[in-house]
Design a protein around this motif. Structure first.
Motif, PDB file in Angstrom:
ATOM      1  N   CYS A 283      19.112   4.154 -36.588  1.00  8.61           N
ATOM      2  CA  CYS A 283      20.469   3.873 -36.637  1.00  8.61           C
ATOM      3  C   CYS A 283      20.638   3.570 -38.146  1.00  8.61           C
ATOM      4  O   CYS A 283      19.944   3.204 -39.211  1.00  8.61           O
ATOM      5  CB  CYS A 283      20.707   2.206 -36.223  1.00  8.61           C
ATOM      6  SG  CYS A 283      19.433   0.953 -36.819  1.00  8.61           S
ATOM      7  N   ARG A 284      22.050   4.132 -38.426  1.00  9.07           N
ATOM      8  CA  ARG A 284      22.494   4.241 -39.746  1.00  9.07           C
ATOM      9  C   ARG A 284      22.870   3.034 -40.219  1.00  9.07           C
ATOM     10  O   ARG A 284      23.216   2.463 -41.572  1.00  9.07           O
ATOM     11  CB  ARG A 284      24.009   5.178 -39.928  1.00  9.07           C
ATOM     12  CG  ARG A 284      24.268   5.555 -41.559  1.00  9.07           C
ATOM     13  CD  ARG A 284      25.326   6.719 -41.813  1.00  9.07           C
ATOM     14  NE  ARG A 284      24.569   7.944 -41.218  1.00  9.07           N
ATOM     15  CZ  ARG A 284      24.039   8.452 -42.105  1.00  9.07           C
ATOM     16  NH1 ARG A 284      23.871   8.053 -43.579  1.00  9.07           N
ATOM     17  NH2 ARG A 284      23.321   9.679 -41.824  1.00  9.07           N
ATOM     18  N   SER A 285      23.041   1.712 -39.548  1.00  6.72           N
ATOM     19  CA  SER A 285      23.533   0.464 -39.752  1.00  6.72           C
ATOM     20  C   SER A 285      22.637  -0.352 -39.018  1.00  6.72           C
ATOM     21  O   SER A 285      22.811  -0.074 -37.662  1.00  6.72           O
ATOM     22  CB  SER A 285      25.131   0.231 -39.796  1.00  6.72           C
ATOM     23  OG  SER A 285      25.462  -1.048 -39.902  1.00  6.72           O
ATOM     24  N   ASP A 288      24.344  -1.188 -35.472  1.00  2.00           N
ATOM     25  CA  ASP A 288      24.279  -0.203 -34.512  1.00  2.00           C
ATOM     26  C   ASP A 288      22.874  -0.114 -34.023  1.00  2.00           C
ATOM     27  O   ASP A 288      22.121   1.001 -33.494  1.00  2.00           O
ATOM     28  CB  ASP A 288      24.541   1.554 -35.033  1.00  2.00           C
ATOM     29  CG  ASP A 288      25.901   1.555 -34.966  1.00  2.00           C
ATOM     30  OD1 ASP A 288      26.704   0.708 -34.347  1.00  2.00           O
ATOM     31  OD2 ASP A 288      26.395   2.309 -35.951  1.00  2.00           O
ATOM     32  N   TRP A 332      27.596  -4.503 -30.338  1.00  3.58           N
ATOM     33  CA  TRP A 332      27.849  -4.254 -31.734  1.00  3.58           C
ATOM     34  C   TRP A 332      27.721  -5.553 -32.433  1.00  3.58           C
ATOM     35  O   TRP A 332      27.952  -6.646 -32.143  1.00  3.58           O
ATOM     36  CB  TRP A 332      29.235  -4.047 -31.866  1.00  3.58           C
ATOM     37  CG  TRP A 332      29.886  -3.571 -33.400  1.00  3.58           C
ATOM     38  CD1 TRP A 332      29.519  -2.650 -33.936  1.00  3.58           C
ATOM     39  CD2 TRP A 332      30.601  -4.560 -34.300  1.00  3.58           C
ATOM     40  NE1 TRP A 332      30.030  -2.821 -35.342  1.00  3.58           N
ATOM     41  CE2 TRP A 332      30.802  -3.901 -35.351  1.00  3.58           C
ATOM     42  CE3 TRP A 332      31.130  -5.911 -33.769  1.00  3.58           C
ATOM     43  CZ2 TRP A 332      31.421  -4.666 -36.387  1.00  3.58           C
ATOM     44  CZ3 TRP A 332      31.836  -6.385 -35.092  1.00  3.58           C
ATOM     45  CH2 TRP A 332      31.900  -5.781 -36.325  1.00  3.58           C
ATOM     46  N   THR A 387      25.092   7.145 -36.061  1.00  7.46           N
ATOM     47  CA  THR A 387      26.021   6.022 -35.762  1.00  7.46           C
ATOM     48  C   THR A 387      26.278   5.970 -34.469  1.00  7.46           C
ATOM     49  O   THR A 387      26.001   7.170 -33.858  1.00  7.46           O
ATOM     50  CB  THR A 387      27.301   6.141 -36.548  1.00  7.46           C
ATOM     51  OG1 THR A 387      28.026   7.337 -36.082  1.00  7.46           O
ATOM     52  CG2 THR A 387      27.075   6.257 -37.870  1.00  7.46           C
ATOM     53  N   THR A 388      26.661   4.905 -33.842  1.00  8.99           N
ATOM     54  CA  THR A 388      27.039   5.044 -32.288  1.00  8.99           C
ATOM     55  C   THR A 388      27.859   5.937 -31.917  1.00  8.99           C
ATOM     56  O   THR A 388      27.855   6.660 -30.846  1.00  8.99           O
ATOM     57  CB  THR A 388      27.600   3.551 -32.058  1.00  8.99           C
ATOM     58  OG1 THR A 388      26.481   2.535 -32.126  1.00  8.99           O
ATOM     59  CG2 THR A 388      28.196   3.675 -30.534  1.00  8.99           C
TER      60      THR A 388
END
Length: 461
Positions: A283-285, A288, A332, A387-388
């Motif tokens: 996940c990039r963040s 997510d 989220w 990302t999502t």
């Protein structure tokens, strides 16, 4: 990263050197900054063979003066020599415990604790392309690590283990664990491998449970074959997969060697799934994180269904009851400063898994799994971050569906719907009304297909 550490599991401390090799991407840079706990003592820093000035800048930032402007595109390296007692934040980055009277020291950096025990670049934007973990410890102990064990050498009362990993890896997935492990290797052939090849599954377990562990870790072999054929070829098949036992109350998907407290079927299936969802594509963040944890939870449930270890319908019911135990909360993550919120069991794990199951229902198996395979095969995401939106894009391409409404309801929206079924009969006509009440104001109406069956003598539709 080339990490050379001296660690005695009897003592909660670390000393050594981390050499970071990097490429310059900013032509105005004249200094380097690492994430690093300021409670550790730095002996010296060397850059291009010369000692350089350094200073902690705030609690967890470490700045190194390079002495000149760095040149765009060049490859350089810097070595940081340090020692001391690491911090223990989050889930505990650097942990000393005992098992059966024997000390064990293990690390778990997720999500923000890598900097507590070694200087690194701790973010979800850039992966190291390779690592070497060179760990020296008293000779009666073994050190686990990522990748392949390429050497094991003894000098006097000390042993040095060299683990070499040549796949991109996120900082929080780098780990070691040290105790008097019993080690053994099991092998499995994957459909993605050439005939005659097999993947080593390396296990480091407490010697007091060697017999039961040997039997239990066999359960992961058919699950490996299942994931390899259903999702994508095992991402690290040139090296290994494995387990290392540790003292935390669960598991952690350290790349190519998951750490786990026991070897239950569900835990092994969950941590293995992370090698695809979380390690291969990360996940990039932390917003997510469901791309990691929702997937691992769902894949474990599918494994239990496939191999008959538990009832899938019962899992669905208990999962739904868990999510509905509160009227609010989104998949989220709205607060990435809270570790408890990032890893919320009800929302990130359980609701995340159920959202995936509902996406299968919405799209159908063929389109859903084709989208998942395309996502895993996307070269722009492989061994990187996602990302999502990027994941959902692949489902949309495979299905021809626009999922923005679904995701607004079930991913960013909160709560769930309750349906009331009202049936009226007028002669041979049946009228069904299905008003919906939502549990949270963020979603006024959930758009979902709802299956209804009418049955009577000689009639079933």
């Amino acid at each position: 990263y080339r990490c050379e550490w001296t660690i005695d599991p009897n003592i909660r401390a670390i000393s050594g050197r981390v050499r970071t090799t990097f490429r310059i991407t900013n032509d105005t840079a004249s200094f380097l900054v690492f994430d690093f706990f300021n409670g550790l003592s730095v002996d010296s820093v060397k850059f291009r063979g010369q000692k350089r000035l350094f200073a902690f800048n705030g609690t967890n930032l470490f700045r190194i003066e390079t002495g000149s402007q760095l040149t765009l595109g060049t490859v350089d390296s810097v070595s940081i020599y340090y020692k001391g007692v690491p911090a223990n934040t989050g889930f505990g980055g650097f942990n000393k415990q005992t098992h059966a009277g024997t000390p064990i020291l293990w690390t778990m950096s997720c999500p923000y604790a890598a900097r507590d025990w070694w200087p690194c670049i701790q973010n979800l934007e850039d992966k190291a392309d390779s690592i070497d973990l060179i760990i020296t410890t008293p000779a009666q102990y073994r050190a686990a690590g990522n990748g392949l064990l390429v050497s094991e050498t003894q000098s006097g009362a000390q042993k040095t283990y060299h683990w070499k990993h040549r796949y991109p890896i996120a900082t929080y997935l780098i780990a070691t664990a040290i105790t008097n492990y019993a080690a053994y290797t099991q092998k499995v052939h994957l459909s993605s491998q050439n005939p005659g090849d097999s993947l080593p599954v390396v296990n480091f377990v407490y010697p007091e449970i060697l017999s039961s562990a040997t039997n239990n870790t066999k359960k992961v072999l058919p699950i490996l074959q299942f994931y390899d054929s259903l999702v994508a070829p095992y991402p690290f098949r040139k090296e290994k997969y494995g387990h290392a036992q540790f003292g935390w109350g669960g598991g952690m998907e350290h790349q190519t060697m998951s750490f786990m407290t026991d070897f239950s079927f569900d835990l092994q299936a969950h941590e293995l799934a992370h090698q695809w969802f979380g390690d291969f594509i990360t996940c990039r963040s932390w917003r997510d994180i469901w791309l990691n944890e929702g997937w691992a939870t769902y894949m474990a449930a599918l494994s239990a269904k496939r191999f008959g270890t538990s009832n899938f319908t019962s899992w669905l019911t208990s999962s739904q009851n868990s999510v509905k135990s509160s009227a609010s909360g989104s998949v989220w993550v709205n607060d990435t400063t809270s570790i408890n919120r990032i890893f919320d069991s009800r929302l990130t794990y359980t609701k995340g898994a159920l959202v995936l199951h509902m996406l299968r229902w919405e799209l159908g198996d063929a389109a859903f799994w084709q989208g998942v395979r395309n996502y895993q095969a996307d070269a722009s995401l492989s061994y990187g971050f996602s990302t999502t939106q990027q994941f959902i894009h692949h489902l949309e391409l495979a299905s021809g569906r626009n999922l923005s409404g679904f995701m607004a309801d079930w991913f960013t929206g909160q709560g769930y719907p309750t349906y009331a079924l009202k049936l009226n009969q007028n002669g041979s006509d049946m009228e069904l009304k299905m008003p919906q009440t939502t549990s949270h104001i963020s979603v006024p109406f959930f758009e979902m297909k709802v299956p209804v069956r009418f049955r009577a003598t000689g009639f079933d539709t």
